[in-house]
Write an enzyme that holds these catalytic residues in place. Sequence first.
Site, PDB file in Angstrom:
ATOM      1  N   GLU A 227       0.870  -1.175   0.000  1.00  0.00           N
ATOM      2  CA  GLU A 227       0.000   0.000   0.000  1.00  0.00           C
ATOM      3  C   GLU A 227       0.905   1.223   0.000  1.00  0.00           C
ATOM      4  O   GLU A 227       1.455   1.604   1.033  1.00  0.00           O
ATOM      5  CB  GLU A 227      -0.927  -0.022   1.223  1.00  0.00           C
ATOM      6  CG  GLU A 227      -1.845  -1.233   1.285  1.00  0.00           C
ATOM      7  CD  GLU A 227      -2.821  -1.307   0.122  1.00  0.00           C
ATOM      8  OE1 GLU A 227      -3.009  -0.293  -0.577  1.00  0.00           O
ATOM      9  OE2 GLU A 227      -3.407  -2.377  -0.100  1.00  0.00           O
ATOM     10  N   CYS A 261      -1.778   9.544   2.185  1.00  0.00           N
ATOM     11  CA  CYS A 261      -1.312   9.029   0.891  1.00  0.00           C
ATOM     12  C   CYS A 261      -2.309   9.268  -0.223  1.00  0.00           C
ATOM     13  O   CYS A 261      -1.966   9.230  -1.397  1.00  0.00           O
ATOM     14  CB  CYS A 261      -0.995   7.536   1.004  1.00  0.00           C
ATOM     15  SG  CYS A 261      -2.386   6.534   1.588  1.00  0.00           S
TER      16      CYS A 261
END
Length: 528
Positions: A227, A261
């Site tokens: 991720e 993110c």
Amino acid sequence: MATKVSIAEFQATALDSIPKLASLSRGTFRTHKTKKIQWRLVQLRKLYWAVEDYRPQLLAALRQDLHKADFEAIISEIDWVLKDCLFMIKHLESWAKDEKLGSPAVPPTFSLMKFRIRKEPLGTVLIIGPYNYPIQLLLAPLVGAIGAGCTAVVKPSELTPACAMVLKELIEKRLDTGAFAVVNGSIPETNALLNEKWDKIFFTGSDVVGKIVAVKAAETLTPVCLELGGKNPAFVTKNANLALAARRLMWGKTQNSGQVCMSQNYVLIDKDIVPTFIEFLKVAYKDMFPNGARASPDLARIVNPRHFNRIKKMLDNTKGTIVMGGQMDESDLFIEPTAVLVNSTDDSMIQEESFGPIFALYPVNSLDEALNIANAVHRTPLSLFSFGSKAENNRVLNEMTSGGATLNDTYFHGSVNTVPFGGVGDSGWGSYRGKASFDCFTHFRTVAETPSWADSLIRVRYMPYDWGKLRMLNRLTAQKPNFNRTGAVVKGFGYWTALVFGLGASSAKGAFLRWLVILAASYYARQR
């Protein structure tokens, strides 16, 4: 008023103990007790109450490490994990059941073999967490690993040391210590962990470290879920609600001080609406921070001086103009939410991932230009956002790939804990959350069970081979294509028969067409 709690001083795990912890976790998995659904449910219930009981310590640690407001910490970290536990507990038994396989996957001739999918835990897994959401992004994957029946060693980020120490105590005091362990430390400890053999590695963090993890995992053919991040674009057209777009994009860069993110790195905006949009950004700023961002108790701080200076360097190197914000103070790790108007895609504000409360505005002449730029800057970002008409938003979705996307908002696709989340290409591999968390740590094993009395039915497979039996099998199982060698669909006899016989029985026209079909079928049979 926040309760004063004591948090242990950060202490790295002894390097020589790491192989022992990994071995213990592997040994526990080999006892097969983690495959029992009730064992998994007990561990998930224990984790739920551990997070609830350690709420004061977790809140204090998040304040200490990130200056994170309790409100934000509760909704995006603590309550998130609690909801994850409850969702997994509620659905685990149904998810873990064998799935029967029938038609169309299994032909009727093989239906007696009891084909099914058995859900098996992968084994012992390594989970490496990041610093920006140090509680959520470490414990949410752990929920999936526990639900799947895996054992795990987890590695919190050393950049949030207070959170790392609370997590170590929480997990090791409340969960099965043979199955789950915490390793704290930095590069040496991470390298020691990567030298162990795992059944899966789950990593959240930068693409630089993600590549190191992937290369190391490849040495032992270990699957990974990565991720990562990305230079995420936002698109704003003339058809957007500019006030709403400004407010929502501002929120995307203020939660956790932009250390998200999924937040936008740059905004590609129609050149004719840039001045109006900037004014709306200023209005949104004033609404969120009536006394200025520095005085707000809600705005988090940058995690450490290194990341502060990394973000500051982007602003120092830009050739653009700061049109909102710009203040900063290294002594407090404070950076004001900042928008920079740039005129080149080579600008540092576009070419570097900010991972902070700063973002670029780049004027474009058309959506065509915007899409060309975004695809050139980062072909597979983690997120993208589009503010425009329905047709424009759909075009952005169609012409650009991303891990996830939100239309007319910022990263709402990643704000619900029960829907799959993950990157694509160089923004990540694999997904998790909700059922996807269970799937992430599960092997879906196909099982067939052939009855002993069925041997005569499968005689065709034995030597000496019998062509007659093979032809009979093919007549029972073979399918014929409904297309020719050019790829065009051929509407054959079966199609026309179904069409014609669907016409009214009393229709003279229908009777005539049926006669033509029968005649054509007779001719077709003679030609063959």
